[in-house]
Design a protein around this motif. Structure first.
Motif, short mmCIF file in Angstrom:
data_model
loop_
_atom_site.label_atom_id
_atom_site.label_comp_id
_atom_site.label_asym_id
_atom_site.label_seq_id
_atom_site.Cartn_x
_atom_site.Cartn_y
_atom_site.Cartn_z
N THR A 166 44.76 43.31 47.71
CA THR A 166 44.90 42.34 46.45
C THR A 166 44.84 40.97 47.06
OG1 THR A 166 46.27 44.11 45.41
CG2 THR A 166 46.40 41.85 44.63
N VAL A 180 34.19 33.61 42.94
CA VAL A 180 33.60 34.50 42.21
C VAL A 180 32.40 34.64 43.10
CG1 VAL A 180 31.96 35.10 40.38
CG2 VAL A 180 34.36 34.19 39.83
N PHE A 183 33.07 36.88 46.37
CA PHE A 183 33.24 38.22 45.89
C PHE A 183 32.13 38.95 45.50
CE2 PHE A 183 37.40 36.96 46.08
CZ PHE A 183 38.39 38.08 46.81
N VAL A 193 39.89 41.55 37.65
CA VAL A 193 40.38 40.11 37.96
C VAL A 193 41.38 39.89 36.67
CG1 VAL A 193 40.04 37.68 38.34
CG2 VAL A 193 38.25 39.41 39.24
N ILE A 195 43.87 36.35 35.58
CA ILE A 195 44.12 34.94 35.62
C ILE A 195 45.33 34.57 34.61
CG2 ILE A 195 43.54 32.55 35.30
CD1 ILE A 195 40.70 33.34 36.24
N THR A 210 36.44 41.34 35.02
CA THR A 210 36.08 41.61 36.41
C THR A 210 35.60 40.28 37.06
OG1 THR A 210 33.73 41.83 35.80
CG2 THR A 210 35.40 43.84 35.56
N VAL A 211 34.99 40.45 38.20
CA VAL A 211 34.50 39.20 38.98
C VAL A 211 33.15 38.79 38.42
CG1 VAL A 211 33.10 38.80 41.11
CG2 VAL A 211 35.17 40.03 41.46
N ILE A 214 35.07 37.15 34.60
CA ILE A 214 36.00 36.23 34.39
C ILE A 214 35.74 34.73 33.99
CG2 ILE A 214 36.38 35.81 36.81
CD1 ILE A 214 39.05 36.72 34.69
N ILE A 229 45.42 33.25 40.22
CA ILE A 229 44.05 34.34 40.10
C ILE A 229 44.64 35.62 40.89
CG2 ILE A 229 41.60 34.76 40.60
CD1 ILE A 229 41.48 31.56 40.62
N LEU A 231 43.05 39.15 42.11
CA LEU A 231 41.78 39.99 42.40
C LEU A 231 42.07 41.26 43.08
CD1 LEU A 231 40.98 36.92 43.39
CD2 LEU A 231 38.59 37.94 42.62
N VAL A 235 45.16 45.18 39.28
CA VAL A 235 45.05 44.69 37.89
C VAL A 235 45.05 45.80 36.76
CG1 VAL A 235 43.79 43.05 36.19
CG2 VAL A 235 44.24 42.52 38.97
#
Length: 253
Positions: A166, A180, A183, A193, A195, A210-211, A214, A229, A231, A235
């Motif tokens: 994580t 972003v 990843f 993800v 936030i 998601t990546v 987001i 944030i 990731l 999540v």
């Protein structure tokens, strides 16, 4: 006789109830309290009523004092008043510069002490039912600053993106596009993800995606600093809990 002393105190992530009992006792014993912008104002009710309160700002766009001025103020007030408490959001040893202030005070003859706080990196996800580790999902976690002292994205983010851990990024909203891209480069386009802005407070806002999605969600929900944030597959736990609760509710009806 005055004994110059600095105690660094962690105020926790935002919810005033998350400060420790030891921190409250320390505030009650202070002669001077220097507090930051991210500190919940309700915590000042616990300060010794005879103490001097000094707001020193310290958040993006709010720099009432520069760090060097804060260091000098700690030493000056310690020598003139005695016990100075430096009240800082979260845990001051997690990207809070508490170590720097403690070193400066010690070098200038002050006794020093530390009262840990609950870090926002742990508490903010937890308040939204997001664990940082979960058996079968994540065996470890990274906590990384999004912006280094040179105002660049930490190189550790690229390393973390290669892992199965994580990843929690503080102060990273201004570098979200770069995060972003890192990843995506690792093929983690569908990685969940979250936030969370103003976590654990009444102003809390959250975006889940998601990546790949987001950034659009951030724009739709108008998310900005201060935010964390997260990731990782953990999540998903938040929605799983919501689904379980909904199923139980339906069955009970």
């Amino acid at each position: 006789m005055i004994t110059p002393k600095l105690t660094i105190v962690g105020a926790g992530p935002g919810d005033a109830d998350l400060i420790t009992i030891k921190a409250i006792k320390t505030l009650n014993e202070a002669n001077v309290v220097l507090y930051d912008a991210l500190v919940n104002p309700d915590l000042l009710d616990h300060v010794n009523p005879n103490a001097e309160l000094i707001f020193v700002g310290k958040r993006r766009g709010c720099y009432r004092y520069q760090q060097e001025q804060i260091n000098e103020l700690i030493v000056a007030r310690g020598k003139s008043h005695g016990h100075v408490v430096r009240l800082k959001g979260g845990d001051p040893f997690v990207f809070g510069r508490g170590a720097e202030e403690m070193e400066y005070a010690a070098e200038n003859g002050l006794q020093v002490a530390m009262v840990p706080g609950i870090s926002s990196s742990l508490a903010v996800p937890a308040y939204q039912n997001i664990p940082l580790t979960k058996r079968g999902s994540s065996e470890s976690f990274w906590v990384i600053t999004g912006t280094t002292k040179h105002h660049k994205l930490s190189d550790d983010v690229a390393l973390a993106a290669k892992s199965s851990a994580t990843v929690v990024i503080l102060m990273g909203m201004g570098k979200l596009s770069q995060i972003v891209q890192l990843f995506q480069t690792e093929g983690k386009n569908e990685l969940p993800v979250a936030i969370i802005q103003d976590g654990t407070t009444t102003r809390e806002k959250i975006g889940i995606g998601t990546v790949d999605t987001i950034e659009v969600i951030v724009e739709e929900k108008q998310l900005s600093n201060p935010a964390i944030i997260i990731l990782g597959d953990v999540v998903k736990h938040r929605n799983k809990i919501l689904e379980i609760q909904q199923e139980v509710l339906v069955k009970s009806e």
